[in-house]
Write a protein that holds these residues in place. Structure first.
Motif, PDB file in Angstrom:
ATOM      1  N   VAL A 133       0.844  -1.193   0.000  1.00 26.52           N
ATOM      2  CA  VAL A 133       0.000   0.000   0.000  1.00 26.52           C
ATOM      3  C   VAL A 133       0.879   1.243   0.000  1.00 26.52           C
ATOM      4  O   VAL A 133       1.759   1.385   0.855  1.00 26.52           O
ATOM      5  CB  VAL A 133      -0.944   0.018   1.219  1.00 26.52           C
ATOM      6  CG1 VAL A 133      -1.807   1.280   1.201  1.00 26.52           C
ATOM      7  CG2 VAL A 133      -1.824  -1.232   1.232  1.00 26.52           C
ATOM      8  N   ARG A 134       0.648   2.122  -0.953  1.00 23.35           N
ATOM      9  CA  ARG A 134       1.428   3.349  -1.023  1.00 23.35           C
ATOM     10  C   ARG A 134       0.622   4.426  -1.733  1.00 23.35           C
ATOM     11  O   ARG A 134      -0.341   4.136  -2.437  1.00 23.35           O
ATOM     12  CB  ARG A 134       2.752   3.113  -1.744  1.00 23.35           C
ATOM     13  CG  ARG A 134       2.577   2.621  -3.189  1.00 23.35           C
ATOM     14  CD  ARG A 134       3.900   2.213  -3.793  1.00 23.35           C
ATOM     15  NE  ARG A 134       3.740   1.738  -5.164  1.00 23.35           N
ATOM     16  CZ  ARG A 134       4.717   1.192  -5.875  1.00 23.35           C
ATOM     17  NH1 ARG A 134       5.931   1.046  -5.333  1.00 23.35           N
ATOM     18  NH2 ARG A 134       4.508   0.782  -7.107  1.00 23.35           N
ATOM     19  N   ALA A 135       1.022   5.646  -1.521  1.00 19.28           N
ATOM     20  CA  ALA A 135       0.317   6.776  -2.135  1.00 19.28           C
ATOM     21  C   ALA A 135       0.850   7.041  -3.533  1.00 19.28           C
ATOM     22  O   ALA A 135       2.042   6.887  -3.816  1.00 19.28           O
ATOM     23  CB  ALA A 135       0.496   8.018  -1.274  1.00 19.28           C
ATOM     24  N   ALA A 137      -2.052  14.699  -7.246  1.00 19.81           N
ATOM     25  CA  ALA A 137      -2.172  15.449  -5.987  1.00 19.81           C
ATOM     26  C   ALA A 137      -2.435  16.924  -6.262  1.00 19.81           C
ATOM     27  O   ALA A 137      -1.915  17.498  -7.224  1.00 19.81           O
ATOM     28  CB  ALA A 137      -0.902  15.294  -5.156  1.00 19.81           C
ATOM     29  N   GLY A 138      -3.265  17.531  -5.433  1.00 17.47           N
ATOM     30  CA  GLY A 138      -3.513  18.962  -5.557  1.00 17.47           C
ATOM     31  C   GLY A 138      -2.349  19.764  -5.007  1.00 17.47           C
ATOM     32  O   GLY A 138      -1.281  19.225  -4.704  1.00 17.47           O
ATOM     33  N   ILE A 139      -2.548  21.085  -4.859  1.00 18.56           N
ATOM     34  CA  ILE A 139      -1.506  21.955  -4.312  1.00 18.56           C
ATOM     35  C   ILE A 139      -1.193  21.528  -2.880  1.00 18.56           C
ATOM     36  O   ILE A 139      -2.095  21.321  -2.061  1.00 18.56           O
ATOM     37  CB  ILE A 139      -1.971  23.422  -4.325  1.00 18.56           C
ATOM     38  CG1 ILE A 139      -2.230  23.890  -5.760  1.00 18.56           C
ATOM     39  CG2 ILE A 139      -0.944  24.317  -3.638  1.00 18.56           C
ATOM     40  CD1 ILE A 139      -1.007  23.986  -6.610  1.00 18.56           C
ATOM     41  N   LEU A 152       8.146  13.630  -3.697  1.00 22.41           N
ATOM     42  CA  LEU A 152       7.204  12.556  -3.422  1.00 22.41           C
ATOM     43  C   LEU A 152       7.001  11.641  -4.628  1.00 22.41           C
ATOM     44  O   LEU A 152       6.823  10.422  -4.478  1.00 22.41           O
ATOM     45  CB  LEU A 152       5.857  13.140  -2.996  1.00 22.41           C
ATOM     46  CG  LEU A 152       5.836  13.854  -1.643  1.00 22.41           C
ATOM     47  CD1 LEU A 152       4.498  14.545  -1.424  1.00 22.41           C
ATOM     48  CD2 LEU A 152       6.107  12.867  -0.507  1.00 22.41           C
ATOM     49  N   MET A 153       7.021  12.216  -5.826  1.00 23.86           N
ATOM     50  CA  MET A 153       6.799  11.415  -7.034  1.00 23.86           C
ATOM     51  C   MET A 153       8.020  10.587  -7.425  1.00 23.86           C
ATOM     52  O   MET A 153       7.893   9.440  -7.861  1.00 23.86           O
ATOM     53  CB  MET A 153       6.422  12.336  -8.197  1.00 23.86           C
ATOM     54  CG  MET A 153       4.957  12.696  -8.256  1.00 23.86           C
ATOM     55  SD  MET A 153       3.908  11.289  -8.728  1.00 23.86           S
ATOM     56  CE  MET A 153       4.354  11.073 -10.449  1.00 23.86           C
ATOM     57  N   TYR A 154       9.198  11.171  -7.292  1.00 23.98           N
ATOM     58  CA  TYR A 154      10.402  10.519  -7.792  1.00 23.98           C
ATOM     59  C   TYR A 154      11.478  10.389  -6.702  1.00 23.98           C
ATOM     60  O   TYR A 154      12.611  10.828  -6.884  1.00 23.98           O
ATOM     61  CB  TYR A 154      10.967  11.316  -8.976  1.00 23.98           C
ATOM     62  CG  TYR A 154       9.958  11.582 -10.071  1.00 23.98           C
ATOM     63  CD1 TYR A 154       9.516  10.556 -10.884  1.00 23.98           C
ATOM     64  CD2 TYR A 154       9.456  12.865 -10.293  1.00 23.98           C
ATOM     65  CE1 TYR A 154       8.587  10.790 -11.898  1.00 23.98           C
ATOM     66  CE2 TYR A 154       8.535  13.116 -11.305  1.00 23.98           C
ATOM     67  CZ  TYR A 154       8.104  12.073 -12.100  1.00 23.98           C
ATOM     68  OH  TYR A 154       7.191  12.304 -13.097  1.00 23.98           O
ATOM     69  N   PRO A 155      11.153   9.765  -5.573  1.00 27.14           N
ATOM     70  CA  PRO A 155      12.126   9.724  -4.470  1.00 27.14           C
ATOM     71  C   PRO A 155      13.324   8.807  -4.738  1.00 27.14           C
ATOM     72  O   PRO A 155      14.405   9.052  -4.223  1.00 27.14           O
ATOM     73  CB  PRO A 155      11.289   9.205  -3.301  1.00 27.14           C
ATOM     74  CG  PRO A 155      10.211   8.391  -3.944  1.00 27.14           C
ATOM     75  CD  PRO A 155       9.888   9.110  -5.214  1.00 27.14           C
ATOM     76  N   ARG A 156      13.112   7.755  -5.555  1.00 26.30           N
ATOM     77  CA  ARG A 156      14.196   6.781  -5.799  1.00 26.30           C
ATOM     78  C   ARG A 156      14.337   6.494  -7.291  1.00 26.30           C
ATOM     79  O   ARG A 156      14.750   5.409  -7.680  1.00 26.30           O
ATOM     80  CB  ARG A 156      13.910   5.484  -5.045  1.00 26.30           C
ATOM     81  CG  ARG A 156      13.827   5.653  -3.537  1.00 26.30           C
ATOM     82  CD  ARG A 156      13.425   4.341  -2.845  1.00 26.30           C
ATOM     83  NE  ARG A 156      14.336   3.267  -3.202  1.00 26.30           N
ATOM     84  CZ  ARG A 156      13.948   2.080  -3.671  1.00 26.30           C
ATOM     85  NH1 ARG A 156      12.668   1.836  -3.880  1.00 26.30           N
ATOM     86  NH2 ARG A 156      14.836   1.148  -3.957  1.00 26.30           N
ATOM     87  N   LEU A 165      -2.372  23.386 -12.421  1.00 25.13           N
ATOM     88  CA  LEU A 165      -2.946  23.688 -11.103  1.00 25.13           C
ATOM     89  C   LEU A 165      -2.667  25.131 -10.698  1.00 25.13           C
ATOM     90  O   LEU A 165      -3.546  25.822 -10.180  1.00 25.13           O
ATOM     91  CB  LEU A 165      -2.378  22.743 -10.040  1.00 25.13           C
ATOM     92  CG  LEU A 165      -2.836  21.289 -10.074  1.00 25.13           C
ATOM     93  CD1 LEU A 165      -2.150  20.503  -8.969  1.00 25.13           C
ATOM     94  CD2 LEU A 165      -4.348  21.192  -9.936  1.00 25.13           C
ATOM     95  N   TYR A 166      -1.436  25.603 -10.936  1.00 27.41           N
ATOM     96  CA  TYR A 166      -1.097  26.982 -10.589  1.00 27.41           C
ATOM     97  C   TYR A 166      -1.956  27.951 -11.393  1.00 27.41           C
ATOM     98  O   TYR A 166      -2.368  29.006 -10.893  1.00 27.41           O
ATOM     99  CB  TYR A 166       0.385  27.259 -10.852  1.00 27.41           C
ATOM    100  CG  TYR A 166       1.337  26.286 -10.188  1.00 27.41           C
ATOM    101  CD1 TYR A 166       1.008  25.653  -8.997  1.00 27.41           C
ATOM    102  CD2 TYR A 166       2.570  25.981 -10.760  1.00 27.41           C
ATOM    103  CE1 TYR A 166       1.883  24.741  -8.387  1.00 27.41           C
ATOM    104  CE2 TYR A 166       3.449  25.092 -10.168  1.00 27.41           C
ATOM    105  CZ  TYR A 166       3.099  24.463  -8.999  1.00 27.41           C
ATOM    106  OH  TYR A 166       3.965  23.578  -8.421  1.00 27.41           O
TER     107      TYR A 166
END
Length: 495
Positions: free
Chosen positions: A19-21, A26-28, A397-401, A443-444
């Motif tokens: 389980v992971r996000a 994701a929003g702002i 968060l998207m590309y940590p590794r 989003l911006y």
């Protein structure tokens, strides 16, 4: 498929679910607004210099800074303007050898009819009842007594032979900022009596803010105010704020320091610094002390710029801040000139309240000395801080590794299968990063922080470094949204 918890060579039968996000949509990300007041404390204050304490109630500051302290007053005005933003405090004591500012009220003449006389000291009102039997010595004694009875007053008083000498509780130039006045708006001075006011002066030896700044070099704060506006402390604060904004720091913080002064004095004050992350301002002869106005504006800015960093603060009221008398209010032409020197401006309403006209930074010229308005308005650093924080958080968060490969190679498409539009995060390429940037810019744009999204995304570039194959270089572009500040028209009538 990439897994973080499931081994690729497991032999034991079973259904394994990791389980992971997934942050792709994701929003702002929430901006962690956090304000800091560095105030001046009295000996009775319990906070230790260099100590950082988070507070939730204005009355807490009375114990920490000492009753009648500048620090306690700063907190009170911040809390009037903003009850939501997390607030921390630090304190500095009076500098060794500091001289306290003094001013005087001098009574001359005799009271012909009993009446009430109102005064203000540092914006706090005191009053005495003047009787026909009171001579000037008695009147001075009464005034000194009521000043001293107000334990939250930032000054004390002594009386002698019709003269009340008011002394700042704190040493340093900061005491020169305390306003003294006879408050004649509601009641005139009784006939037969004159009261002469000599403004506070003579204070010297402010504490040096550098020690407090050193103590929070790596601590996250987004807004900061101090009461010390001398050239030494202003230079130290400006440099500290500049370093905080560097790419290697990413501890964005905006400072607020105000001064009481004439048009000329404020012009000189604005010229002290040239910094995109520092806001200065002031009013001429406002009853409210400059440090209180700065704390109030910081409270307003912390709340509203968190809600929308790209929206101007014009027309917002500074709670508790009193306007100067009409004769002491700056003209429109003077305000325009003050803006050019790095001084934020305010409008004074008929009810005596003060509202924001335009909040700017002290940035005026580039490093080459040429005139430059790129960082003029406070919304520019506020918006860029929010975008930088959100983009950095998203990428982390998207590309940590993630592994990094060139575009259009076998590895670039390894995660695509069955037409899945989500390529996963095990591998990243320059094109994939640009697609992520485009998604965030959408989003911006929807939040109306930026405009012309399609063009700026097209002009943004990402490329793998030739000298370091583990490095992805980028030059993302944005155009910050404008604000309606000037509406120029030619209203014509037909003949």
């Amino acid at each position: 498929m990439d897994f973080n918890e499931i081994p690729v060579d497991r032999l034991e039968p079973g259904v394994l679910i990791e389980v992971r996000a997934n942050y792709r949509n994701a929003g702002i990300f929430a901006w962690p607004e956090k304000a800091l007041i560095i105030g001046q404390k009295l000996a009775a204050g319990t906070i230790t210099p260099g100590q950082i304490i988070e507070i939730t109630r204005a009355e807490e500051a009375i114990a920490y800074f000492g009753r009648g302290s500048i620090g306690a007053e700063q907190v009170a005005f911040f809390k009037k303007a903003n009850r939501n933003t997390p607030l921390s405090i630090m304190a500095l004591a009076d500098a060794g050898g500091a001289v306290k500012a003094t001013g005087t009220f001098t009574f001359v003449g005799a009271v012909q009819a009993a009446s009430t006389i109102r005064f203000k000291v540092g914006g706090r009102q005191v009053r005495i009842t003047a009787l026909t039997t009171d001579n000037v010595t008695a009147l001075a004694t009464k005034l000194a007594a009521v000043i001293n009875a107000d334990l939250d007053m930032v000054a004390t008083a002594v009386a002698a032979a019709g003269v009340v000498t008011v002394t700042s509780r704190h040493g340093g130039e900061v005491g020169n900022e305390i306003d003294l006045r006879v408050d004649t708006k509601n009641e005139p001075i009784p006939a037969g009596l004159t009261i002469t006011v000599v403004a506070m002066s003579g204070g010297s030896g402010n504490p040096l803010v550098q020690s407090a700044l050193d103590a929070i070099a790596n601590t996250w704060f987004t807004k900061l105010t101090t009461p010390w506006n001398d050239a030494t402390n202003m230079a130290a604060l400006a440099e500290w704020l500049r370093v905080r904004y560097l790419a290697t720091s990413k501890l964005d913080c905006h400072g607020f320091v105000f001064k009481r002064g004439t048009f000329g004095e404020l012009s000189t004050f604005g010229a002290l610094t040239n910094n995109a992350f520092l806001t200065t301002g002031g009013l001429k002869k406002s009853p409210t002390s400059a440090w209180s106005i700065a704390a109030s504006l910081m409270g307003i800015a912390a709340f509203h710029l968190t809600n929308d960093p790209a929206r101007q603060l014009r027309s917002l009221v500074l709670p508790g801040v009193e306007a100067p008398d009409p004769v002491d209010q700056f003209l429109d032409t003077e305000n325009d000139l003050l803006l050019r020197t790095g001084i934020s401006t305010f409008d004074c309403l008929s009810d005596g309240s003060v509202v924001i006209s335009r909040v700017i930074t002290t940035y005026k010229t580039s490093s080459l000395g040429t005139a430059d308005r790129a960082w003029l308005d406070i919304m520019v650093p506020a918006t860029m801080s929010r975008i930088r924080y959100d983009w950095a958080t998203y990428v982390s968060l998207m590309y940590p590794r993630s592994k990094l490969v060139d575009d259009d190679t076998d590895g670039a498409n390894v995660q695509r299968f069955n037409g899945d539009e989500d390529p996963g995060t095990a591998v990243v390429t320059p094109k994939r990063m640009k697609a992520s940037w485009a998604a965030r810019c959408k989003l911006y744009g929807e939040n109306v922080w930026i405009e012309d999204v399609t063009r700026t995304v097209k002009e943004s570039s990402f490329a793998r470094s030739n000298s370091d194959r583990n490095r992805l270089d980028g030059r993302p572009q944005v155009q910050i949204v404008g604000n309606l500040m000037v509406f120029a028209q030619a209203l014509e009538f037909q003949v």
